[in-house]
Design a protein around this motif. Structure first.
Motif, PDB file in Angstrom:
ATOM      1  N   ILE A 253      -7.979   2.755  -2.420  1.00 10.38           N
ATOM      2  CA  ILE A 253      -7.723   1.584  -1.586  1.00 10.38           C
ATOM      3  C   ILE A 253      -8.997   0.961  -1.014  1.00 10.38           C
ATOM      4  CG2 ILE A 253      -7.272   2.966   0.494  1.00 10.38           C
ATOM      5  CD1 ILE A 253      -5.207   0.794   1.252  1.00 10.38           C
ATOM      6  N   ARG A 254      -9.999   1.768  -0.706  1.00  9.85           N
ATOM      7  CA  ARG A 254     -11.231   1.190  -0.158  1.00  9.85           C
ATOM      8  C   ARG A 254     -11.894   0.249  -1.177  1.00  9.85           C
ATOM      9  NH1 ARG A 254     -12.931   3.541   4.574  1.00  9.85           N
ATOM     10  NH2 ARG A 254     -11.867   5.491   5.145  1.00  9.85           N
ATOM     11  N   GLU A 255     -11.906   0.657  -2.432  1.00 13.38           N
ATOM     12  CA  GLU A 255     -12.494  -0.197  -3.459  1.00 13.38           C
ATOM     13  C   GLU A 255     -11.729  -1.512  -3.564  1.00 13.38           C
ATOM     14  OE1 GLU A 255     -13.919   0.066  -8.155  1.00 13.38           O
ATOM     15  OE2 GLU A 255     -12.531   1.567  -7.341  1.00 13.38           O
TER      16      GLU A 255
ATOM     17  N   VAL B 141       0.854  -1.203   0.000  1.00  9.97           N
ATOM     18  CA  VAL B 141       0.000   0.000   0.000  1.00  9.97           C
ATOM     19  C   VAL B 141       0.880   1.240   0.000  1.00  9.97           C
ATOM     20  CG1 VAL B 141      -1.759   1.270   1.265  1.00  9.97           C
ATOM     21  CG2 VAL B 141      -1.806  -1.238   1.260  1.00  9.97           C
ATOM     22  N   TYR B 142       0.673   2.097  -1.000  1.00  7.49           N
ATOM     23  CA  TYR B 142       1.437   3.355  -1.055  1.00  7.49           C
ATOM     24  C   TYR B 142       0.708   4.370  -1.926  1.00  7.49           C
ATOM     25  CZ  TYR B 142       5.319   6.634  -1.463  1.00  7.49           C
ATOM     26  OH  TYR B 142       6.094   7.769  -1.403  1.00  7.49           O
ATOM     27  N   LYS B 143       0.326   5.473  -1.333  1.00  5.64           N
ATOM     28  CA  LYS B 143      -0.256   6.626  -2.033  1.00  5.64           C
ATOM     29  C   LYS B 143      -1.434   6.249  -2.936  1.00  5.64           C
ATOM     30  CE  LYS B 143       2.361   9.986  -3.489  1.00  5.64           C
ATOM     31  NZ  LYS B 143       3.421  10.783  -4.162  1.00  5.64           N
ATOM     32  N   VAL B 144      -2.375   5.515  -2.370  1.00  8.32           N
ATOM     33  CA  VAL B 144      -3.564   5.113  -3.141  1.00  8.32           C
ATOM     34  C   VAL B 144      -4.834   5.444  -2.359  1.00  8.32           C
ATOM     35  CG1 VAL B 144      -2.492   3.307  -4.535  1.00  8.32           C
ATOM     36  CG2 VAL B 144      -3.283   2.765  -2.231  1.00  8.32           C
ATOM     37  N   GLU B 145      -4.793   6.543  -1.639  1.00  7.04           N
ATOM     38  CA  GLU B 145      -5.917   6.916  -0.777  1.00  7.04           C
ATOM     39  C   GLU B 145      -7.248   6.936  -1.515  1.00  7.04           C
ATOM     40  OE1 GLU B 145      -7.175  10.760   2.028  1.00  7.04           O
ATOM     41  OE2 GLU B 145      -5.142  10.576   1.217  1.00  7.04           O
TER      42      GLU B 145
ATOM     43  N   ASP C 219      -2.384  -5.293  -6.263  1.00  8.75           N
ATOM     44  CA  ASP C 219      -1.990  -3.898  -6.114  1.00  8.75           C
ATOM     45  C   ASP C 219      -3.138  -3.144  -5.455  1.00  8.75           C
ATOM     46  OD1 ASP C 219       0.384  -4.492  -7.309  1.00  8.75           O
ATOM     47  OD2 ASP C 219      -0.057  -3.495  -9.212  1.00  8.75           O
ATOM     48  N   SER C 220      -2.800  -2.187  -4.621  1.00 12.79           N
ATOM     49  CA  SER C 220      -3.807  -1.569  -3.758  1.00 12.79           C
ATOM     50  C   SER C 220      -4.691  -0.554  -4.459  1.00 12.79           C
ATOM     51  CB  SER C 220      -3.122  -0.907  -2.555  1.00 12.79           C
ATOM     52  OG  SER C 220      -2.079  -0.054  -2.978  1.00 12.79           O
ATOM     53  N   ASP C 221      -4.487  -0.340  -5.751  1.00 15.04           N
ATOM     54  CA  ASP C 221      -5.402   0.521  -6.507  1.00 15.04           C
ATOM     55  C   ASP C 221      -6.213  -0.278  -7.513  1.00 15.04           C
ATOM     56  OD1 ASP C 221      -3.139  -0.034  -7.968  1.00 15.04           O
ATOM     57  OD2 ASP C 221      -3.055   1.904  -8.969  1.00 15.04           O
ATOM     58  N   ASP C 222      -6.153  -1.614  -7.421  1.00 11.17           N
ATOM     59  CA  ASP C 222      -6.860  -2.477  -8.357  1.00 11.17           C
ATOM     60  C   ASP C 222      -8.039  -3.172  -7.677  1.00 11.17           C
ATOM     61  OD1 ASP C 222      -5.003  -1.735 -10.247  1.00 11.17           O
ATOM     62  OD2 ASP C 222      -3.773  -3.525 -10.016  1.00 11.17           O
TER      63      ASP C 222
ATOM     64  N   GLN D 144      -3.476   9.037   3.812  1.00  9.68           N
ATOM     65  CA  GLN D 144      -4.301   8.397   4.841  1.00  9.68           C
ATOM     66  C   GLN D 144      -4.388   6.872   4.689  1.00  9.68           C
ATOM     67  OE1 GLN D 144      -5.747  10.195   7.457  1.00  9.68           O
ATOM     68  NE2 GLN D 144      -4.367  11.735   6.590  1.00  9.68           N
ATOM     69  N   CYS D 145      -3.581   6.306   3.827  1.00  9.06           N
ATOM     70  CA  CYS D 145      -3.673   4.866   3.583  1.00  9.06           C
ATOM     71  C   CYS D 145      -3.466   4.031   4.841  1.00  9.06           C
ATOM     72  CB  CYS D 145      -2.658   4.444   2.523  1.00  9.06           C
ATOM     73  SG  CYS D 145      -3.153   4.841   0.836  1.00  9.06           S
ATOM     74  N   GLY D 146      -2.496   4.417   5.653  1.00  9.04           N
ATOM     75  CA  GLY D 146      -2.228   3.654   6.873  1.00  9.04           C
ATOM     76  C   GLY D 146      -3.435   3.613   7.789  1.00  9.04           C
ATOM     77  N   GLN D 147      -4.095   4.750   7.953  1.00  2.35           N
ATOM     78  CA  GLN D 147      -5.285   4.806   8.799  1.00  2.35           C
ATOM     79  C   GLN D 147      -6.426   3.984   8.210  1.00  2.35           C
ATOM     80  OE1 GLN D 147      -3.174   7.245   8.016  1.00  2.35           O
ATOM     81  NE2 GLN D 147      -3.470   9.092   9.275  1.00  2.35           N
ATOM     82  N   ILE D 148      -6.558   4.022   6.892  1.00  2.00           N
ATOM     83  CA  ILE D 148      -7.612   3.235   6.250  1.00  2.00           C
ATOM     84  C   ILE D 148      -7.352   1.740   6.449  1.00  2.00           C
ATOM     85  CG2 ILE D 148      -8.675   2.652   4.032  1.00  2.00           C
ATOM     86  CD1 ILE D 148      -8.100   5.558   3.158  1.00  2.00           C
ATOM     87  N   CYS D 149      -6.102   1.330   6.323  1.00  2.00           N
ATOM     88  CA  CYS D 149      -5.755  -0.076   6.567  1.00  2.00           C
ATOM     89  C   CYS D 149      -6.128  -0.487   7.990  1.00  2.00           C
ATOM     90  CB  CYS D 149      -4.262  -0.293   6.336  1.00  2.00           C
ATOM     91  SG  CYS D 149      -3.736  -0.212   4.615  1.00  2.00           S
ATOM     92  N   ASP D 150      -5.789   0.342   8.956  1.00  2.00           N
ATOM     93  CA  ASP D 150      -6.117   0.038  10.353  1.00  2.00           C
ATOM     94  C   ASP D 150      -7.631  -0.013  10.554  1.00  2.00           C
ATOM     95  OD1 ASP D 150      -3.442  -0.102  11.064  1.00  2.00           O
ATOM     96  OD2 ASP D 150      -3.341   1.995  11.716  1.00  2.00           O
TER      97      ASP D 150
END
Length: 218
Positions: free
Chosen positions: A24-26, A17-21, A96-99, A51-57
């Motif tokens: 990433i939820r999708e 996960v990197y810069k996919v705010e 990949d975290s944007d897919d 905010q990716c780290g917070q979304i992961c948590d």
């Protein structure tokens, strides 16, 4: 004929996960809502500055199958390798975290993987274009679409760990291809292509390596 589903096998899904705010939820929704539920979902927050780290948590708090590792930025190869070292499933899938994964992707893999060391599927984007295919472009498309990417395949964890196969961390391009060639050499077994678009990748995003191909290989 209906293939047998390996119902009791745990599958590790590794997602750097990197810069996919914005995306990433999708991606995470498509993973946690898979029709096959015996998953170990490993999210590697590679020092993302948004905010990716917070979304992961947040997602880990909602789904006990999710593990989150927060680390300094070292690149996608190092992040995937961290996930490999953590994986305890019989099989590994990279995303990949944007897919986005089709909801039946894992289930479909497990209907065909028994007895094979590599099963892969078609993948599509919203920017697919018809190409004039000569020998050079055919080889390029085959390597780019089938051999090169790690995200449209399911791997046997035992082979990866016994042969200590990792993504090279000191290269700018070609890490995916090297990983897959090493895996295929180590397995030396059959493979199967599922001709169905079970993985949706997002091309053209700034910083994405999804479409990178070593031109000097052709």
């Amino acid at each position: 004929m209906e293939k047998n589903l390996l119902e009791n096998e745990k599958v590790s899904v590794i997602i750097p996960v990197y810069k996919v705010e914005a995306y990433i939820r999708e991606c995470l929704d498509s993973v946690i809502h898979q029709t096959y539920e015996n998953l170990e979902i490993i999210l590697i927050d590679d020092g993302s500055p948004d905010q990716c780290g917070q979304i992961c948590d947040e997602y880990a708090g909602r789904d006990s199958r999710i593990q989150v590792i927060h680390k300094e930025n070292e690149g996608v190869s190092a992040a995937r390798n961290t996930g490999i070292d953590m994986a305890t499933g019989t099989y590994i899938i990279f995303a990949d975290s944007d897919d986005v994964l089709h909801e039946q992707m894992v289930e479909t893999y497990l209907r065909y993987v028994d007895g094979k060391q590599l099963v892969l599927c078609d993948h599509i984007s919203d920017m697919e274009k018809t190409k004039q295919v000569d020998r050079r472009s055919f080889m390029e498309l085959f390597i780019r679409d089938y051999v090169n990417p790690p995200y449209n395949k399911i791997y046997e964890t035992r082979i990866i760990k016994e042969h200590q196969i990792h993504f090279p961390e000191n290269k700018n391009l070609g890490e995916d291809l090297i990983f897959n060639l090493n895996y295929m050499q180590a397995s030396r077994q059959s493979y199967f292509i599922i001709h169905a678009p079970l993985y949706y990748y997002r091309p053209g995003r700034e910083g994405s390596l999804s479409n990178s191909v070593r031109r000097d290989l052709f």
